[in-house]
Design a protein around this motif. Structure first.
Motif, PDB file in Angstrom:
ATOM      1  N   LYS A 194     -58.919   6.071  24.060  1.00 36.99           N
ATOM      2  CA  LYS A 194     -59.530   6.579  22.826  1.00 36.99           C
ATOM      3  C   LYS A 194     -59.555   8.108  22.826  1.00 36.99           C
ATOM      4  N   LEU A 195     -59.961   8.704  23.943  1.00 31.66           N
ATOM      5  CA  LEU A 195     -60.052  10.165  24.011  1.00 31.66           C
ATOM      6  C   LEU A 195     -58.671  10.810  23.958  1.00 31.66           C
ATOM      7  N   ARG A 196     -57.696  10.191  24.603  1.00 30.36           N
ATOM      8  CA  ARG A 196     -56.349  10.771  24.594  1.00 30.36           C
ATOM      9  C   ARG A 196     -55.731  10.700  23.199  1.00 30.36           C
ATOM     10  N   ARG A 197     -56.088   9.684  22.427  1.00 32.36           N
ATOM     11  CA  ARG A 197     -55.588   9.621  21.039  1.00 32.36           C
ATOM     12  C   ARG A 197     -56.263  10.704  20.193  1.00 32.36           C
ATOM     13  N   GLN A 198     -57.543  10.961  20.445  1.00 31.40           N
ATOM     14  CA  GLN A 198     -58.202  12.066  19.750  1.00 31.40           C
ATOM     15  C   GLN A 198     -57.531  13.396  20.099  1.00 31.40           C
ATOM     16  N   LYS A 199     -57.175  13.534  21.360  1.00 32.69           N
ATOM     17  CA  LYS A 199     -56.519  14.772  21.787  1.00 32.69           C
ATOM     18  C   LYS A 199     -55.143  14.903  21.142  1.00 32.69           C
ATOM     19  N   LEU A 200     -54.413  13.784  21.061  1.00 37.84           N
ATOM     20  CA  LEU A 200     -53.111  13.813  20.407  1.00 37.84           C
ATOM     21  C   LEU A 200     -53.254  14.199  18.941  1.00 37.84           C
ATOM     22  N   LYS A 201     -54.302  13.688  18.289  1.00 39.09           N
ATOM     23  CA  LYS A 201     -54.542  14.030  16.884  1.00 39.09           C
ATOM     24  C   LYS A 201     -54.772  15.525  16.732  1.00 39.09           C
ATOM     25  N   GLN A 202     -55.548  16.116  17.647  1.00 43.40           N
ATOM     26  CA  GLN A 202     -55.792  17.557  17.597  1.00 43.40           C
ATOM     27  C   GLN A 202     -54.494  18.332  17.780  1.00 43.40           C
ATOM     28  N   GLN A 203     -53.711  17.908  18.756  1.00 45.98           N
ATOM     29  CA  GLN A 203     -52.459  18.621  19.030  1.00 45.98           C
ATOM     30  C   GLN A 203     -51.503  18.522  17.849  1.00 45.98           C
ATOM     31  N   LYS A 204     -51.460  17.348  17.202  1.00 41.69           N
ATOM     32  CA  LYS A 204     -50.591  17.187  16.035  1.00 41.69           C
ATOM     33  C   LYS A 204     -51.083  18.048  14.879  1.00 41.69           C
ATOM     34  N   ALA A 205     -52.428  18.203  14.786  1.00 38.64           N
ATOM     35  CA  ALA A 205     -53.009  18.923  13.655  1.00 38.64           C
ATOM     36  C   ALA A 205     -52.739  20.413  13.729  1.00 38.64           C
ATOM     37  N   ASP A 206     -53.001  21.015  14.899  1.00 35.80           N
ATOM     38  CA  ASP A 206     -52.905  22.477  14.926  1.00 35.80           C
ATOM     39  C   ASP A 206     -52.473  23.033  16.280  1.00 35.80           C
ATOM     40  N   GLY A 207     -51.837  22.248  17.129  1.00 34.10           N
ATOM     41  CA  GLY A 207     -51.324  22.793  18.388  1.00 34.10           C
ATOM     42  C   GLY A 207     -52.412  23.425  19.214  1.00 34.10           C
ATOM     43  N   VAL A 208     -52.424  24.762  19.295  1.00 34.26           N
ATOM     44  CA  VAL A 208     -53.415  25.467  20.105  1.00 34.26           C
ATOM     45  C   VAL A 208     -54.559  25.998  19.261  1.00 34.26           C
ATOM     46  N   GLY A 209     -54.590  25.678  17.992  1.00 36.80           N
ATOM     47  CA  GLY A 209     -55.646  26.175  17.123  1.00 36.80           C
ATOM     48  C   GLY A 209     -56.917  25.372  17.274  1.00 36.80           C
ATOM     49  N   PRO A 210     -57.938  25.644  16.459  1.00 31.93           N
ATOM     50  CA  PRO A 210     -59.206  24.908  16.541  1.00 31.93           C
ATOM     51  C   PRO A 210     -58.986  23.450  16.152  1.00 31.93           C
ATOM     52  N   PRO A 211     -59.764  22.524  16.689  1.00 34.14           N
ATOM     53  CA  PRO A 211     -59.554  21.102  16.454  1.00 34.14           C
ATOM     54  C   PRO A 211     -59.952  20.697  15.054  1.00 34.14           C
ATOM     55  N   LEU A 212     -59.397  19.561  14.639  1.00 34.20           N
ATOM     56  CA  LEU A 212     -59.732  18.994  13.343  1.00 34.20           C
ATOM     57  C   LEU A 212     -60.725  17.869  13.573  1.00 34.20           C
ATOM     58  N   THR A 213     -62.002  18.121  13.361  1.00 35.25           N
ATOM     59  CA  THR A 213     -63.035  17.119  13.625  1.00 35.25           C
ATOM     60  C   THR A 213     -63.898  16.938  12.402  1.00 35.25           C
ATOM     61  N   LYS A 214     -64.471  15.756  12.253  1.00 34.41           N
ATOM     62  CA  LYS A 214     -65.321  15.446  11.101  1.00 34.41           C
ATOM     63  C   LYS A 214     -66.766  15.868  11.322  1.00 34.41           C
ATOM     64  N   ASP A 269     -46.986   8.236  25.767  1.00 30.40           N
ATOM     65  CA  ASP A 269     -46.793   9.457  24.964  1.00 30.40           C
ATOM     66  C   ASP A 269     -48.090  10.211  24.718  1.00 30.40           C
ATOM     67  N   LEU A 270     -49.208   9.646  25.156  1.00 26.25           N
ATOM     68  CA  LEU A 270     -50.502  10.307  24.928  1.00 26.25           C
ATOM     69  C   LEU A 270     -50.692  11.437  25.932  1.00 26.25           C
ATOM     70  N   PRO A 271     -51.269  12.556  25.505  1.00 30.02           N
ATOM     71  CA  PRO A 271     -51.488  13.677  26.428  1.00 30.02           C
ATOM     72  C   PRO A 271     -52.557  13.313  27.457  1.00 30.02           C
ATOM     73  N   PRO A 272     -52.405  13.774  28.685  1.00 30.47           N
ATOM     74  CA  PRO A 272     -53.422  13.472  29.706  1.00 30.47           C
ATOM     75  C   PRO A 272     -54.698  14.267  29.454  1.00 30.47           C
ATOM     76  N   LEU A 273     -55.807  13.731  29.933  1.00 26.06           N
ATOM     77  CA  LEU A 273     -57.064  14.463  29.905  1.00 26.06           C
ATOM     78  C   LEU A 273     -57.157  15.330  31.156  1.00 26.06           C
ATOM     79  N   GLU A 274     -57.722  16.514  31.007  1.00 27.83           N
ATOM     80  CA  GLU A 274     -57.812  17.452  32.129  1.00 27.83           C
ATOM     81  C   GLU A 274     -59.245  17.507  32.666  1.00 27.83           C
ATOM     82  N   HIS A 275     -59.359  17.899  33.925  1.00 25.37           N
ATOM     83  CA  HIS A 275     -60.663  17.956  34.575  1.00 25.37           C
ATOM     84  C   HIS A 275     -61.555  19.022  33.940  1.00 25.37           C
ATOM     85  N   VAL A 276     -62.805  18.629  33.718  1.00 24.67           N
ATOM     86  CA  VAL A 276     -63.859  19.583  33.405  1.00 24.67           C
ATOM     87  C   VAL A 276     -64.699  19.785  34.664  1.00 24.67           C
ATOM     88  N   PHE A 277     -64.998  18.659  35.329  1.00 23.11           N
ATOM     89  CA  PHE A 277     -65.759  18.700  36.573  1.00 23.11           C
ATOM     90  C   PHE A 277     -64.983  17.974  37.672  1.00 23.11           C
TER      91      PHE A 277
END
Length: 631
Positions: A194-214, A269-277
Motif C-alpha cells: 500500500k505504501l509503495r503504491r502511494q509512493k509510486l503515485k507521488q513519483q508519477k505526479a511530480d517526480g521530486v516535487g511536493p507530494p500530491l496528497t488529499k 515495478d513499485l519503488p522501494p521504501l527507504e529507512h527512516v529509522f
C-alpha cells in the motif's frame, strides 16, 4: 492510579555493570543504553544498583551528576548481588522474592518498557518501541543476526574502538559497515504494498516535487531538514508515515481509490521504501539501543577523523533524524549525551566506505532449494550404523495420580491427549535425571517453556537446586505460578537467552529445544562439564550460525557436505503420525543420523553419549533423547 500503585508496591532491583566513565559515557555501553532508556521512559520504579569490580572505587561521587540526572543509584560489589543474579550476565532485574530474574540487554529493556507503560498507561508511545506485533529484539541473539548486531556485537565493537582509538586513522568496525549496509536496504513492513503504491503515485505526479496528497497530516516533517539520506519525494511519504506515528496521529488518509495505472502496477515495478529509522519506518527499541553506541563512535570520528564521515552518510543521516523524535533530546541531555552537529552529507553510493559492498548481510541468507530425497545422502553414511542405545527402563513411570495437581502438565493449557503424551515424555527425562542427580546438585532446565520438566524435577529432588531458563516471559510467569502453588523453595526462574546464564551446574536438561537450541544446550553443558539430557525438535530449523557449523563431528564432516547434512535435517522433520509409514521410517532414520552427529561431536569433547528412543515412541514424533555424561 491503580496501575501506578501496583507497580510501586512490586519493588524491583535493576543491576548494571560499571567499569568506568569518560566524556559523557558510562561503560560498559549496555549500562549507558539502559540508563538512556530509563531517562526516555521517565521511569523511576526500579531500585538501580551499579555493580563495580574490585578495582573500581565505590565512591558515588565519582559518578558525575550530569550523567545520571534524576536517578538514585546505589553502588555495590558483585559479591553483594543476590545469588540468582550472580549466575547471570548483567544487566539484570530481580523481583523482591529473589527467585525470578530477567537478564540480558534486550530482555531487560523490553521489561523496562512494559513496566513503564503499566505505571502510566497513557504513555502508549512506549509500547510502540516494541514494534510491529511487539517483537522488536525479541528473537534471541543466538539465532537472529539483527538482535545479535544490536544487542551484542555493535556495543562490544564500539567499546573496543573507543579503547583503541588514537591519532592514527582507525580501522572502522565491520559492525558499523553492516549497519550502514542495513540502512541502505529496502524496507519491509506489513503494509508496504500500500505504501509503495502511494509512493509510486507521488513519483508519477511530480517526480521530486511536493507530494500530491488529499489530507494534511500534522506531523513533524517540517523539522526534517537534516534527513538528506532520503530523496525529496520520500520525505513526503516515509517521513510522514514515521512521524505521524510518533505524534500518535493517524497515517495520511487515502479515501479516494488509487488511479488504475497505480492499482495495476506490478509489485516488481513499485519503488522501494527507504529507512527512516534502524528497523525501517518506525522508531523502535533498536534505535534506543544503537543511539548511545553510534553517538560515541561519531564523537571520535568527527573529532579526529572528520574526513571519514563521508563514508557513512546513511548512519549520519539516521543520527540527525533520531534527534527530532520527541523526548530523545531531553533524555539524552539527562544522560550527558551532547548531540553533535554534523555537516550536511550529500554523498552518492560510490563515496561510501570502499569495503561496504563486501560486508556480509545482516540477515541470514536462505539456502537454495534442495533437489532430490534423502536416500543418496543416507547411502553415503552406510558405514555409520543407525542404532539406538537400549532404553534403561522403558516401563518406568511417575505415579501421576498421587502427585500434586500443579506438578502435572494437565494444569497447563493443553488437551487431555496432549497432556498424556507430555507426561510420557517427562517419564523418560525424569527417570534419567533422577538416576544421575546427587544431593546438592544444580540442575538447569534450558528452554523450559512453562516449566513442565523443571517443576517435576524440583518436586522430586528437593535436595537439588533447579533453575528454569526461558526467554519467553509469559511461559516463565506461568511456571512460577505453578511453583508458588506447590511451595517449592529449591527453584529459580531466569528469563534470558542461554548466553546470559553463566552459573555452574551439574546436569542440563532440555525437552524439545528447537533447532540449534539443542546444540546450544549441549555446548553449554560441555563448557561446564555437566551431564546433559536433551530431546531435540524442529530439525528443519538447523542451519549454520555464528557459533555452529554442520556437520559437527569429524566423522560426519569427512562424509557429508553442509548441504547434504541439511537434507538429513529437512527429512528428519517428516515424522508426523499422519504421514505414510515408509516416509515416517525415513524421517526417523534421518533424525537418528542428525543426533548421532551431535553425539559423536560430544564424544570428541570427552563425553560418553547415548541416543535413546523415548518410550512409548508414540509420546512424540520427535522422540529421541541424547544423554551425555562427562568421562
Amino acid at each position: 492510579m491503580k496501575a501506578i500503585k501496583k507497580s510501586l508496591t512490586e519493588e524491583e532491583y535493576l543491576y548494571l555493570d560499571f567499569s568506568h566513565q569518560t566524556e559523557g559515557c558510562i561503560f560498559p555501553l549496555h549500562t549507558s543504553v539502559t540508563l538512556f532508556l530509563l531517562s526516555y521512559c521517565d521511569c523511576k520504579i526500579f531500585k538501580i544498583c551499579l555493580v563495580v569490580t574490585k578495582e573500581v572505587s565505590r565512591d558515588s561521587s565519582l559518578l558525575r551528576d550530569d550523567l545520571i540526572q534524576d536517578v538514585e543509584i546505589q553502588i555495590i560489589s558483585r559479591q553483594e548481588l543476590p545469588p540468582i543474579v550472580q549466575n547471570c550476565c548483567l544487566p539484570a532485574v530481580v523481583e523482591r522474592s529473589d527467585n525470578f530474574c530477567r537478564a540480558g540487554l534486550a530482555v531487560v529493556l523490553r521489561h523496562i518498557i512494559q513496566k513503564s507503560y503499566e505505571a502510566d498507561p497513557l504513555k502508549k508511545e512506549l509500547l510502540e518501541l516494541l514494534g510491529f506485533k511487539k517483537t522488536c529484539l525479541k528473537a534471541c541473539a543466538e539465532v537472529s543476526q539483527w538482535t545479535r548486531l544490536c544487542e551484542l556485537t555493535i556495543p562490544l565493537a564500539i567499546e573496543n574502538f573507543l579503547r583503541e582509538s588514537s591519532d592514527q586513522p582507525p580501522t572502522i568496525p565491520v559492525e558499523i559497515l553492516q549497519l550502514e549496509k542495513k540502512l541502505s536496504e529496502p524496507v519491509r513492513v506489513h503494509n508496504d504494498d500500500k505504501l509503495r503504491r502511494q509512493k509510486l503515485k507521488q513519483q508519477k505526479a511530480d517526480g521530486v516535487g511536493p507530494p500530491l496528497t488529499k489530507g494534511k497530516a500534522k506531523s513533524k516533517v517540517h523539522t526534517q531538514e537534516t534527513s538528506e539520506g532520503l530523496d525529496s519525494s520520500s520525505k513526503s511519504l516515509e517521513l510522514k508515515v514515521a512521524f505521524s506515528k510518533l505524534t500518535v496521529q493517524e497515517e495520511p488518509a487515502t479515501t479516494n481509490r488509487e488511479p488504475s495505472h497505480i492499482r495495476k502496477a506490478k509489485a516488481s515495478d513499485l519503488p522501494p521504501l527507504e529507512h527512516v529509522f534502524a528497523e525501517g519506518l518506525y522508531f523502535t527499541l533498536a534505535d534506543i539501543v544503537l543511539l548511545p553506541c553510534i553517538h560515541h563512535f561519531l564523537v571520535i570520528i568527527s573529532r579526529k577523523f572528520s574526513e571519514k564521515l563521508v563514508e557513512f552518510p546513511l548512519l549520519a543521516s539516521w543520527y540527525q533524524r533520531i534527534q527530532e523524535v520527541p523526548g530523545v533530546k531531553t533524555a539524552a541531555s539527562k544522560c550527558g549525551i551532547q548531540f553533535l552537529h554534523l555537516p550536511k552529507l550529500l554523498t552518492t553510493s560510490t563515496e561510501q566506505h570502499p569495503n561496504l559492498c563486501e560486508v556480509p548481510g545482516v540477515e541470514e541468507q536462505s539456502d537454495p532449494l534442495f533437489i532430490g530425497g534423502p536416500r543418496p545422502t543416507m547411502a553415503k553414511l552406510m558405514g555409520i550404523e543407525v542404532m539406538f542405545s537400549p532404553h534403561p527402563c522403558p516401563t518406568w513411570t511417575l505415579d501421576w495420580n498421587v502427585l500434586p495437581a500443579a506438578v502435572s502438565p494437565k494444569e497447563g493449557k493443553m488437551s487431555s491427549d496432549r497432556a498424556l503424551r507430555k507426561q510420557q515424555q517427562l517419564n523418560n527425562l525424569v527417570y534419567v535425571v533422577t538416576n544421575q542427580a546427587k544431593p546438592g546438585d544444580r540442575i538447569v532446565d534450558f528452554c523450559s517453556g512453562g516449566g513442565h520438566v523443571g517443576i517435576v524435577l524440583a518436586h522430586m529432588l528437593p535436595s537439588c537446586q533447579v533453575t528454569l531458563i526461558e526467554n519467553k516471559e509469559l511461559s516463565l510467569i506461568r511456571a512460577k505460578k505453578r511453583s508458588d502453588e506447590l511451595g517449592l523453595s529449591n527453584i529459580w526462574f531466569i528469563q534470558a537467552n542461554m548466553e546470559y546464564f553463566t552459573g555452574m551446574f551439574n546436569i542440563g536438561v532440555a525437552l524439545h529445544a528447537c533447532g540449534v537450541a539443542t546444540d546450544m544446550v549441549i555446548e553449554h553443558c560441555i563448557k561446564t562439564r555437566a551431564s546433559f539430557v536433551t530431546c531435540p525438535c524442529c530439525y528443519g530449523f538447523i542451519q549454520n550460525t555464528s557459533k555452529f557449523n554442520f556437520p559437527k563431528s569429524e566423522q560426519f564432516k569427512k562424509t557429508l557436505s553442509y548441504k547434504e547434512h541439511m537434507i538429513l535435517c529437512r527429512f528428519a522433520d517428516q515424522t508426523a503420525v499422519q504421514l505414510p509409514p515408509q516416509r515416517r521410517l525415513i524421517g526417523k532414520q534421518c533424525m537418528c543420523l542428525v543426533d548421532l552427529d551431535r553425539a559423536r561431536a560430544a564424544e570428541e569433547c570427552g563425553y560418553s553419549v547415548q541416543v535413546i528412543s523415548m518410550e512409548p515412541e508414540s509420546c512424540s514424533p520427535k522422540n529421541n533423547m541424547i544423554v551425555g555424561v562427562p568421562i
